[in-house]
Design an enzyme around this catalytic site. Sequence first.
Site, PDB file in Angstrom:
ATOM      1  N   GLU A  44       0.884  -1.172   0.000  1.00 39.42           N
ATOM      2  CA  GLU A  44       0.000   0.000   0.000  1.00 39.42           C
ATOM      3  C   GLU A  44       0.911   1.208   0.000  1.00 39.42           C
ATOM      4  O   GLU A  44       1.651   1.441   0.963  1.00 39.42           O
ATOM      5  CB  GLU A  44      -0.909  -0.009   1.226  1.00 39.42           C
ATOM      6  CG  GLU A  44      -1.933   1.102   1.139  1.00 39.42           C
ATOM      7  CD  GLU A  44      -2.448   1.517   2.498  1.00 39.42           C
ATOM      8  OE1 GLU A  44      -2.716   0.654   3.324  1.00 39.42           O
ATOM      9  OE2 GLU A  44      -2.559   2.731   2.712  1.00 39.42           O
TER      10      GLU A  44
ATOM     11  N   CYS B  99      -3.145   7.705   5.230  1.00 38.79           N
ATOM     12  CA  CYS B  99      -3.096   7.310   3.817  1.00 38.79           C
ATOM     13  C   CYS B  99      -4.339   7.792   3.086  1.00 38.79           C
ATOM     14  O   CYS B  99      -4.314   7.944   1.872  1.00 38.79           O
ATOM     15  CB  CYS B  99      -2.934   5.806   3.695  1.00 38.79           C
ATOM     16  SG  CYS B  99      -4.053   4.897   4.746  1.00 38.79           S
TER      17      CYS B  99
HETATM   18  P1  NAP Z   1       9.086   4.247   4.111  1.00 39.73           P
HETATM   19  O1  NAP Z   1      10.225   5.168   4.071  1.00 39.73           O
HETATM   20  O2  NAP Z   1       8.629   3.664   2.820  1.00 39.73           O
HETATM   21  O3  NAP Z   1       9.476   3.072   5.134  1.00 39.73           O
HETATM   22  C1  NAP Z   1       8.619   1.953   5.357  1.00 39.73           C
HETATM   23  C2  NAP Z   1       9.457   0.725   5.686  1.00 39.73           C
HETATM   24  O4  NAP Z   1      10.207   0.331   4.546  1.00 39.73           O
HETATM   25  C3  NAP Z   1      10.445   0.957   6.804  1.00 39.73           C
HETATM   26  O5  NAP Z   1      10.531  -0.230   7.563  1.00 39.73           O
HETATM   27  C4  NAP Z   1      11.746   1.196   6.077  1.00 39.73           C
HETATM   28  O6  NAP Z   1      12.763   0.786   6.940  1.00 39.73           O
HETATM   29  C5  NAP Z   1      11.606   0.319   4.844  1.00 39.73           C
HETATM   30  N1  NAP Z   1      12.282   0.832   3.655  1.00 39.73           N
HETATM   31  C6  NAP Z   1      12.153   2.081   3.127  1.00 39.73           C
HETATM   32  N2  NAP Z   1      12.886   2.182   1.996  1.00 39.73           N
HETATM   33  C7  NAP Z   1      13.483   0.989   1.815  1.00 39.73           C
HETATM   34  C8  NAP Z   1      14.374   0.479   0.819  1.00 39.73           C
HETATM   35  N3  NAP Z   1      14.797   1.234  -0.198  1.00 39.73           N
HETATM   36  N4  NAP Z   1      14.788  -0.794   0.943  1.00 39.73           N
HETATM   37  C9  NAP Z   1      14.372  -1.558   1.975  1.00 39.73           C
HETATM   38  N5  NAP Z   1      13.556  -1.131   2.949  1.00 39.73           N
HETATM   39  C10 NAP Z   1      13.103   0.126   2.869  1.00 39.73           C
HETATM   40  O7  NAP Z   1       7.801   4.896   4.747  1.00 39.73           O
HETATM   41  P2  NAP Z   1       7.618   5.779   6.071  1.00 39.73           P
HETATM   42  O8  NAP Z   1       8.865   5.859   6.848  1.00 39.73           O
HETATM   43  O9  NAP Z   1       6.435   5.255   6.743  1.00 39.73           O
HETATM   44  O10 NAP Z   1       7.210   7.194   5.567  1.00 39.73           O
HETATM   45  C11 NAP Z   1       7.889   7.912   4.609  1.00 39.73           C
HETATM   46  C12 NAP Z   1       6.867   8.459   3.638  1.00 39.73           C
HETATM   47  O11 NAP Z   1       6.001   7.383   3.214  1.00 39.73           O
HETATM   48  C13 NAP Z   1       5.921   9.464   4.185  1.00 39.73           C
HETATM   49  O12 NAP Z   1       6.462  10.742   4.231  1.00 39.73           O
HETATM   50  C14 NAP Z   1       4.774   9.322   3.221  1.00 39.73           C
HETATM   51  O13 NAP Z   1       5.021  10.044   2.052  1.00 39.73           O
HETATM   52  C15 NAP Z   1       4.717   7.876   2.894  1.00 39.73           C
HETATM   53  N6  NAP Z   1       3.684   7.103   3.645  1.00 39.73           N
HETATM   54  C16 NAP Z   1       2.568   6.764   3.001  1.00 39.73           C
HETATM   55  C17 NAP Z   1       1.602   6.034   3.662  1.00 39.73           C
HETATM   56  C18 NAP Z   1       0.366   5.613   2.957  1.00 39.73           C
HETATM   57  O14 NAP Z   1      -0.394   4.856   3.519  1.00 39.73           O
HETATM   58  N7  NAP Z   1       0.114   6.062   1.755  1.00 39.73           N
HETATM   59  C19 NAP Z   1       1.762   5.648   4.986  1.00 39.73           C
HETATM   60  C20 NAP Z   1       2.935   6.012   5.636  1.00 39.73           C
HETATM   61  C21 NAP Z   1       3.889   6.729   4.931  1.00 39.73           C
HETATM   62  P3  NAP Z   1      14.258   1.355   6.926  1.00 39.73           P
HETATM   63  O15 NAP Z   1      14.143   2.823   6.696  1.00 39.73           O
HETATM   64  O16 NAP Z   1      14.770   0.966   8.276  1.00 39.73           O
HETATM   65  O17 NAP Z   1      14.899   0.609   5.812  1.00 39.73           O
END
Ligand code: NAP
Length: 477
Positions: free
Chosen positions: A233, A270
């Site tokens: 998602e 979200c």
């Molecule tokens: P995220 O950066 O995508 O991280 C989510 C998970 O994925 C974390 O456990 C992260 O852990 C891991 N991860 C991230 N990039 C990775 C990669 N390249 N390789 C492997 N693992 C990876 O999401 P977030 O920290 O929740 O939020 C960042 C942004 O996501 C927000 O600013 C927003 O834009 C978006 N978001 C969207 C929703 C939605 O439902 N649409 C919900 C929450 C967030 P590590 O960093 O430890 O690797």
Amino acid sequence: MTATTDNTAADVDAAARAAQAAFLAYGASDAATRGALLRGLADALEGQREHLVALADAETHLGPARLNGELDRTAFQLRGFATQVGQGAAFTATDDPAVAGPPPAGHPALQRVRVPLGPVAMFAASNFPFAFSVLGGDAAAALAAGCPVVVKAHPGHRGLSQAVAGLAHGVVAAQGLPAGVFALVDGPGHDIGVALVQHPAIAAAAFTGSVRGGLALQRAAQARPRPIPFFGELGSVNPVVALPAAIAANGPALAQGLAGSITLGCGQFCTSPGVLVLPTGALGDAFVAQLVEALRAAPTHAMLTPQMQAGFASGRDAWAAHPRVQALLDARAADGAPPRPFLGQVAAADFIADAHLHEEVFGPAALVVRVDGSAQAIEVLQAVGGTLTVTLWGADADTPETRALVHAATQVAGRVLFAGYPTGVAVTAGQQHGGPFPASTMPATTSVGWAALDRFLRPVALQDAPAWLAARGGRPC
Ligand code: NAP
């Protein structure tokens, strides 16, 4: 604050192997076993409520009221999946007795059953530290389906994640289940998550987070010698389309409610409304003015992590600097203070022409897109392409115009609302939380509601099965 532990690739390997070993017994478990586990997890969460909510508040700034409500929802989800399994949802079987004679009409006896996929890698979300995290909806659905889970903790609430995992280990042990039914892995950097989705024992992954992170993990899942399903998602802008009749009938109240929805949880949902499709002309102008005033007065609070606050600032600044975007509300907070809401406005043709404007800005911000009529509103929805929700206000009469709008909305969204606001997602049988990419990487499935169970079950046809096997009524071996 609970101490946190950094895991290594060796820990990931051990957790995935233990999950694989546990799958033999847990995948074949009956409804009573799974139900007892899910109810035991709910009881354990509630039993430690005070401690867990305090930990969560210290790490996420979401406040005790919201966090207590989220814990209630998480326990409700766990017990709800227990009820579903008790009612047979994981053990459905289609019996198709043999038909004598030559094919195509004649055929052997077939029973179509479903088996759990196997150990699931689960990536906890940042913005729901209980309900989409360690024992959240994805974990509950996978456990209900008979799949062990290995959760990758979100770095934004590590102490809480490890405390909840400790409770889960206790419940699994107390119920005499194999330890590998549940595991948590945690640690800084992307290596842990990549190692997890690429582990040969892992059969599927479930993820909630950013488009960038989700796509990176999906690529890793698909680069394996045996690629696995990746239920991601990702981003969603949740357009709200207000037809003139709705604004004329109820504009001030709708503007007030919409401001509340945009700023709820500091915009970190979200389903937060990020694109507001409003008519040109005096009616739309008045609605926009009311929305600006309501947003100006709306409370905000610190965002989940400093990185998220920086991400919000960068998205908002890109909108503010865009030559075609007019900033209607752009009050800046002092350094380190919670962000203030942002509202921009753009003409429909300019929005449609620039794909960057279709991307989610996570936080209390939205773009007003002014349209000349419903045909242009449809073009805006088509430009968005994929979203968790579309809200349509004013589609009360059955006309060619409303049918065309409903068609366009259902083509791009997993949920279409005709009243109210998109924030708030009921956990129930009729729910659909997904939608075309980037809302979901698997738009035919849902990550909220009882149908989420189906993601973790794979159909198998048993042909001319012996009587003892057919008599299991869909319970896998
Ligand atoms: P995220 O950066 O995508 O991280 C989510 C998970 O994925 C974390 O456990 C992260 O852990 C891991 N991860 C991230 N990039 C990775 C990669 N390249 N390789 C492997 N693992 C990876 O999401 P977030 O920290 O929740 O939020 C960042 C942004 O996501 C927000 O600013 C927003 O834009 C978006 N978001 C969207 C929703 C939605 O439902 N649409 C919900 C929450 C967030 P590590 O960093 O430890 O690797």
